[in-house]
Design a protein around this motif. Structure first.
Motif, PDB file in Angstrom:
ATOM      1  N   MET A  44      -3.563  25.139   7.526  1.00 30.30           N
ATOM      2  CA  MET A  44      -4.899  25.585   7.481  1.00 30.30           C
ATOM      3  C   MET A  44      -5.735  25.784   7.814  1.00 30.30           C
ATOM      4  N   THR A  45      -6.892  26.324   7.067  1.00 29.51           N
ATOM      5  CA  THR A  45      -7.866  27.131   6.839  1.00 29.51           C
ATOM      6  C   THR A  45      -9.282  27.271   7.482  1.00 29.51           C
ATOM      7  N   SER A  46      -9.248  27.504   8.608  1.00 28.80           N
ATOM      8  CA  SER A  46     -11.181  26.916   9.373  1.00 28.80           C
ATOM      9  C   SER A  46     -11.218  27.805   9.595  1.00 28.80           C
ATOM     10  N   PHE A  47     -13.246  27.301   9.580  1.00 27.69           N
ATOM     11  CA  PHE A  47     -13.343  28.907  10.554  1.00 27.69           C
ATOM     12  C   PHE A  47     -14.465  27.469  11.023  1.00 27.69           C
ATOM     13  N   CYS A  48     -15.229  28.132  12.294  1.00 29.52           N
ATOM     14  CA  CYS A  48     -16.546  27.484  12.575  1.00 29.52           C
ATOM     15  C   CYS A  48     -17.489  28.266  13.048  1.00 29.52           C
ATOM     16  N   GLY A  49     -18.620  28.033  13.471  1.00 29.00           N
ATOM     17  CA  GLY A  49     -19.940  28.665  14.428  1.00 29.00           C
ATOM     18  C   GLY A  49     -20.770  27.626  14.120  1.00 29.00           C
ATOM     19  N   THR A  50     -21.316  28.613  15.487  1.00 26.66           N
ATOM     20  CA  THR A  50     -23.466  28.227  15.044  1.00 26.66           C
ATOM     21  C   THR A  50     -24.005  28.864  14.450  1.00 26.66           C
ATOM     22  N   THR A  51     -24.542  28.836  13.391  1.00 28.09           N
ATOM     23  CA  THR A  51     -25.405  29.340  12.717  1.00 28.09           C
ATOM     24  C   THR A  51     -26.496  29.635  12.632  1.00 28.09           C
ATOM     25  N   LEU A  52     -26.841  30.764  12.125  1.00 26.74           N
ATOM     26  CA  LEU A  52     -28.347  31.499  11.713  1.00 26.74           C
ATOM     27  C   LEU A  52     -28.425  31.199  10.572  1.00 26.74           C
ATOM     28  N   CYS A  53     -30.358  30.911  10.480  1.00 25.27           N
ATOM     29  CA  CYS A  53     -30.463  30.202   9.081  1.00 25.27           C
ATOM     30  C   CYS A  53     -31.960  31.524   9.013  1.00 25.27           C
ATOM     31  N   LEU A  54     -30.949  32.240   7.935  1.00 25.92           N
ATOM     32  CA  LEU A  54     -32.233  33.422   7.473  1.00 25.92           C
ATOM     33  C   LEU A  54     -32.962  32.925   6.147  1.00 25.92           C
ATOM     34  N   MET A  80     -16.525  39.341  -0.467  1.00 19.04           N
ATOM     35  CA  MET A  80     -16.047  38.523   1.130  1.00 19.04           C
ATOM     36  C   MET A  80     -14.916  38.032   0.898  1.00 19.04           C
ATOM     37  N   PHE A  81     -14.524  36.848  -0.508  1.00 17.44           N
ATOM     38  CA  PHE A  81     -13.183  36.677  -1.231  1.00 17.44           C
ATOM     39  C   PHE A  81     -12.126  37.597  -0.561  1.00 17.44           C
ATOM     40  N   ASN A  82     -12.128  39.107  -1.083  1.00 19.01           N
ATOM     41  CA  ASN A  82     -11.048  39.855  -0.897  1.00 19.01           C
ATOM     42  C   ASN A  82     -10.853  40.038   0.046  1.00 19.01           C
ATOM     43  N   CYS A  83     -11.740  40.177   1.561  1.00 21.27           N
ATOM     44  CA  CYS A  83     -11.849  40.416   3.086  1.00 21.27           C
ATOM     45  C   CYS A  83     -11.084  38.596   3.178  1.00 21.27           C
ATOM     46  N   GLY A  84     -11.010  37.600   2.559  1.00 18.57           N
ATOM     47  CA  GLY A  84     -10.415  36.890   3.546  1.00 18.57           C
ATOM     48  C   GLY A  84     -11.701  35.797   4.243  1.00 18.57           C
ATOM     49  N   MET A  85     -13.243  36.497   3.811  1.00 22.54           N
ATOM     50  CA  MET A  85     -14.105  36.016   4.173  1.00 22.54           C
ATOM     51  C   MET A  85     -14.445  34.679   3.175  1.00 22.54           C
ATOM     52  N   LEU A  86     -15.584  33.776   3.614  1.00 22.62           N
ATOM     53  CA  LEU A  86     -15.944  32.654   2.731  1.00 22.62           C
ATOM     54  C   LEU A  86     -17.244  32.946   2.114  1.00 22.62           C
ATOM     55  N   ALA A  87     -17.545  32.380   0.818  1.00 14.50           N
ATOM     56  CA  ALA A  87     -18.692  32.766   0.339  1.00 14.50           C
ATOM     57  C   ALA A  87     -19.274  31.017  -0.016  1.00 14.50           C
ATOM     58  N   ILE A  88     -20.228  30.520   0.659  1.00 15.06           N
ATOM     59  CA  ILE A  88     -19.889  29.221  -0.432  1.00 15.06           C
ATOM     60  C   ILE A  88     -21.483  28.306  -0.422  1.00 15.06           C
ATOM     61  N   THR A  89     -21.580  28.488  -1.829  1.00 13.86           N
ATOM     62  CA  THR A  89     -22.970  27.676  -2.539  1.00 13.86           C
ATOM     63  C   THR A  89     -22.850  26.686  -2.084  1.00 13.86           C
ATOM     64  N   VAL A 113     -21.243  24.391  12.508  1.00 18.77           N
ATOM     65  CA  VAL A 113     -21.381  24.046  11.422  1.00 18.77           C
ATOM     66  C   VAL A 113     -19.837  24.967  11.668  1.00 18.77           C
ATOM     67  N   ALA A 114     -19.006  23.361  10.967  1.00 17.29           N
ATOM     68  CA  ALA A 114     -16.944  23.462  10.910  1.00 17.29           C
ATOM     69  C   ALA A 114     -16.771  23.196   9.583  1.00 17.29           C
ATOM     70  N   VAL A 115     -15.885  24.619   8.863  1.00 20.97           N
ATOM     71  CA  VAL A 115     -15.963  24.300   7.490  1.00 20.97           C
ATOM     72  C   VAL A 115     -14.204  24.373   7.633  1.00 20.97           C
ATOM     73  N   ASP A 116     -13.712  23.251   6.403  1.00 22.22           N
ATOM     74  CA  ASP A 116     -12.431  23.498   6.319  1.00 22.22           C
ATOM     75  C   ASP A 116     -12.287  23.708   4.886  1.00 22.22           C
ATOM     76  N   VAL A 117     -11.392  24.690   4.287  1.00 19.78           N
ATOM     77  CA  VAL A 117     -11.145  24.967   2.933  1.00 19.78           C
ATOM     78  C   VAL A 117     -10.638  24.681   2.218  1.00 19.78           C
ATOM     79  N   ASP A 118      -9.281  24.272   3.658  1.00 19.46           N
ATOM     80  CA  ASP A 118      -8.194  22.979   2.365  1.00 19.46           C
ATOM     81  C   ASP A 118      -9.333  21.647   2.328  1.00 19.46           C
TER      82      ASP A 118
END
Ligand code: SF4
Lengths: 428, 174
Positions: free
Chosen positions: B1-11, B100-109, B129-134
C-alpha cells in the motif's frame, strides 16, 4: 493517419510503451552541464551504478558559472570534469573551450534532424530548431538517461504554429517568439510539442530558429521543433559532408522526419507578424508582453546581451550595428557575453568586440553568467535589467531585481539611452 | 500500500515557478537536503511566511501551472527535505510534474471546484489530507468536515510511485 515530426521521431526511437501510455525512447544525445549533472552523478555513484550508456553520445560542458566563483561552483565543475575523464567522454568542454550549452552543442555539430535529445536544462528545446525532439528533464531522468540511454515521454500531441507575413526591419525572431508566448500564454503548450512553420520560419537562419525554439518552454512546451530544410542542411554540412554525396541527398534523408500532409495536430494556430513591432516583457511572466513603444522611457540599471537565446554571432552583429560609434548612457552598466569561444573569435575578427568596448560595454567570457543570477552581473534588489535572455521570473537575475526581455537590437538601443527604447533599425 | 498524508498548506496562486520554489542561487549545492531551509524563500504571497508556514506541512495545494520554469529537480528535493511529498493543483508544468513522480512523490491534478473546496476549508480550519495511491482517493479533513476526493493517476505514474522512482523502475525494466 498522417504523422507530425514528433510522432515520426517517437516511432523511430520507441523502446517500450509501459501501460500503453508512455513512450520510452532511445536517446541519441544526453547533454550535460555542471549545475544539474553533478547531483545525477552523485546519485548514480551512491547507487553503485557509476556507468554511462555510451560516452560518445554524452556531451558535457561547464557553462553556468565559469570561471568558478567560489568553492561550491568549483566543486560542481570538478565533479563533472572527473566524471567525464573517468568515463572517457571526449566531448567535454572546460574553461577556455566552453560556451553556453545550447549554443556550443549545435555549433559543434552534435544535433541532427530526427534525434532524441535530453538534458537537465529546460531550454534544451532549443535543439528542436534542427528538427530534433529535444527536451529538458530533471536530474532523475538525466541519471537514467546517462545510465540506460532511455527516457520516458507522454504521447507528443503537437501544436502547429504557423507564422505568416513578413517581418518589418528591426523586428527579429525574439519578437516573434514573444508574440507567440503572449498569444498562447505561459501554459498554452504544456505537455505539447510546438511545431513552428510558415514562410517566416522558412526564411529564418538557424540562429534565429534557435532563438525561437529556445523559448518554446516559456509557453510550457516539451520541445519546439522546426522543419528540417535546406537551411538546416547548409548549417550542418561541414559535419555531415562525409556521410552524403551531396546536400540534396542529406535533405532527402532528413525529410523522413517532415510531417505528413495529413498530419493530425492537437491544435493549429496561425500568427500573422506583418505589423509586429519590437516587443518587450513587463512583470514576472514571459507572457506579459507589450510593444517596446508602450514601455519606452522605463529606466534600466543594466543591459545584458548574451545567453542561449541571443548570444550568437547574428545577435552580436545586430547589437553592434545599433551601438556602433555611440556610447552607452552614463546611468547604465552594459554587459555582452558572446555565447561560445567561436562566437567570441568571430566577433573579434569582425571588429564587433571593439565596437562594444568603445561604447562602454563590459565584454565577458562565454558563460550563462548573469542570465540566471549566479555570477557575472547579478542585480541588486530594486534594480532593473534589459536582457536578451529568456526568463523574467521574480529574482531571476538577482533577488528583488526586475528583468525585461527583448531582442538584441532593443537591448543595444536601451543601453544607449538608459531607458527601454526602440532601435533605429525599426521602421514602422 | 502506498499512501501519504499530512497537514496542508494552500498557496493561492497560479504559475508558482521553480525560481520561487527554490532560487537559482542555491543550485550550487550538490546535496539534495541542502535545499530544505530555502524552500519558497522568494515566494511573495500575501500573508505567507516561508519560515513559519512550511513547518509540519506534508501537502501543498495551489492553483494552475504549478512548477513552471526551469527543469531543476531541486524543486521537488526542497519539498521532500521539508517532508512535503504531495502537491495538489489544477495543473502542473510538465517537467516539474515528471520530476515529482521520478522522485517517487506525487503531483495530483484536481478540477477547479475540488481545489476551491480545499481552499475554502483550509481558510476556516487546518486541512489534513490522506492520499491513497492504490485506491486513487484523497480523504480530506478540516474541522468536523470530512470528504473524499477521487483522483486519477496513469498506470505508469502509479508504478513509479510504487517503485520509489524512475531510477528504480528503469533498473528493473531496462
Ligand atoms: S543562458 Fe540562461 S537560460 Fe540559457 S542555459 Fe544558461 S542559464 Fe539557462
Amino acid at each position: 493517419m498522417g504523422k507530425t515530426i514528433a510522432q515520426k521521431i517517437f516511432n523511430s526511437h520507441l523502446v517500450d510503451q509501459p501501460f500503453g501510455e508512455v513512450n520510452v525512447l532511445r536517446l541519441d544525445r544526453v547533454f550535460c552541464h555542471e549545475i544539474t549533472t553533478p547531483t545525477a552523478i552523485q546519485d548514480l555513484v551512491a547507487r553503485g551504478r557509476d556507468r554511462v550508456f555510451d560516452p560518445d553520445k554524452i556531451k558535457a560542458v561547464i557553462d553556468h558559472v565559469t570561471p568558478a566563483k567560489d568553492a561550491k561552483t568549483a566543486l560542481q565543475g570538478k565533479i563533472l570534469r572527473d566524471w567525464a575523464r573517468r568515463h572517457a567522454i571526449s566531448d567535454f568542454f572546460d574553461i577556455g573551450r566552453n560556451g553556453v550549452c545550447h549554443a556550443i552543442f549545435p555549433e559543434k555539430g552534435f544535433v541532427r534532424p530526427g534525434f532524441v535529445i535530453i538534458m537537465g536544462d529546460s531550454h534544451t528545446c532549443t535543439h528542436g530548431a534542427f528538427g530534433a525532439f529535444a527536451a529538458g528533464v530533471g536530474t532523475t531522468d538525466l541519471a537514467v538517461g546517462i545510465l540506460k540511454g532511455v527516457c520516458a515521454f507522454k504521447k507528443p500531441d503537437t501544436l502547429k504554429i504557423e507564422i505568416i507575413g513578413t517581418l518589418l526591419p528591426g523586428v527579429f525572431a525574439k519578437d516573434v517568439i514573444l508574440e507567440v508566448i503572449r498569444k498562447i500564454t505561459v501554459n498554452g503548450a504544456t505537455n505539447k510539442v510546438i511545431e513552428f512553420c510558415g514562410p517566416v520560419v522558412d526564411a529564418m537562419s538557424m540562429e534565429a530558429r534557435m532563438t525561437m525554439s529556445n523559448m518554446a518552454v516559456e509557453a510550457g512546451a516539451t520541445s519546439g521543433i522546426c522543419r528540417p530544410d535546406r537551411v538546416t542542411v547548409e548549417y550542418l554540412w561541414p559535419f555531415i559532408k562525409d556521410d552524403y554525396p551531396d546536400r540534396q541527398a542529406a535533405l532527402e534523408n532528413f525529410s523522413r522526419f517532415m510531417p505528413d500532409a495529413d498530419a493530425v495536430y492537437a491544435e493549429h494556430k496561425i500568427i500573422d507578424v506583418k505589423n509586429l513591432p519590437p516587443l518587450v516583457t513587463f512583470g514576472y511572466k514571459p507572457d506579459n508582453v507589450k510593444p517596446v513603444s508602450d514601455m519606452a522611457g522605463t529606466r534600466v540599471d543594466q543591459v545584458y546581451i548574451g545567453s542561449c537565446t541571443n548570444g550568437r554571432i547574428e545577435d552580436l552583429r545586430v547589437a553592434a550595428q545599433v551601438v556602433r560609434g555611440e556610447k552607452i548612457a552614463e546611468s547604465v552598466r552594459a554587459i555582452v557575453s558572446p555565447a561560445t569561444p567561436e562566437v567570441f573569435s568571430q566577433a573579434l575578427e569582425e571588429g564587433l568586440i571593439k565596437i562594444f568596448m568603445d561604447a562602454g560595454f563590459c565584454v565577458t567570457n562565454p558563460t550563462c553568467g548573469a542570465c540566471l543570477g549566479m555570477s557575472n552581473g547579478v542585480l541588486a534588489s530594486g534594480e532593473v535589467a534589459a536582457a536578451t535572455t529568456n526568463r523574467n521570473f521574480n529574482g531571476r537575475m538577482g533577488k528583488g531585481g526586475m528583468v525585461h526581455l527583448m531582442s538584441p537590437a532593443t537591448a543595444a538601443a536601451t543601453a544607449l539611452t538608459g531607458a527601454i527604447t526602440n532601435s533605429h533599425l525599426f521602421e514602422n | 500500500m502506498t499512501s501519504f498524508c499530512g497537514t496542508t498548506l494552500c498557496l493561492d496562486r497560479s504559475d508558482i515557478n521553480t525560481d520561487e520554489i527554490i532560487p537559482a542561487r542555491y543550485l550550487t549545492e550538490i546535496e539534495k537536503t541542502a535545499m530544505g531551509p530555502h524552500l519558497m524563500e522568494d515566494l511573495e504571497l500575501e500573508g505567507f511566511d516561508p519560515k513559519q508556514d512550511l513547518k509540519e506541512i506534508g501537502v501543498l495545494v495551489a492553483r494552475r501551472n504549478f512548477g513552471c520554469g526551469s527543469s531543476r529537480e531541486h524543486a521537488p528535493w526542497a519539498l521532500e527535505a521539508n517532508g512535503i511529498h504531495v502537491v495538489i493543483a489544477e495543473s502542473f508544468a510538465r517537467i516539474f510534474y515528471q520530476n515529482m513522480f521520478n522522485c517517487g512523490m506525487l503531483a495530483i491534478t484536481l478540477n477547479t471546484k475540488q481545489i476551491d473546496r480545499l481552499f475554502q476549508a483550509a481558510a476556516v480550519s487546518p486541512l489534513h489530507v490522506a492520499v491513497d495511491v492504490d485506491t486513487g482517493k484523497i480523504q480530506a479533513t478540516a474541522g468536523p468536515d470530512t470528504w473524499t476526493i477521487p483522483f486519477a493517476l496513469t498506470g505508469f505514474e502509479k508504478a513509479l510511485v510504487q517503485a520509489g522512482g524512475w531510477v528504480e523502475y528503469a533498473d528493473q525494466n531496462y
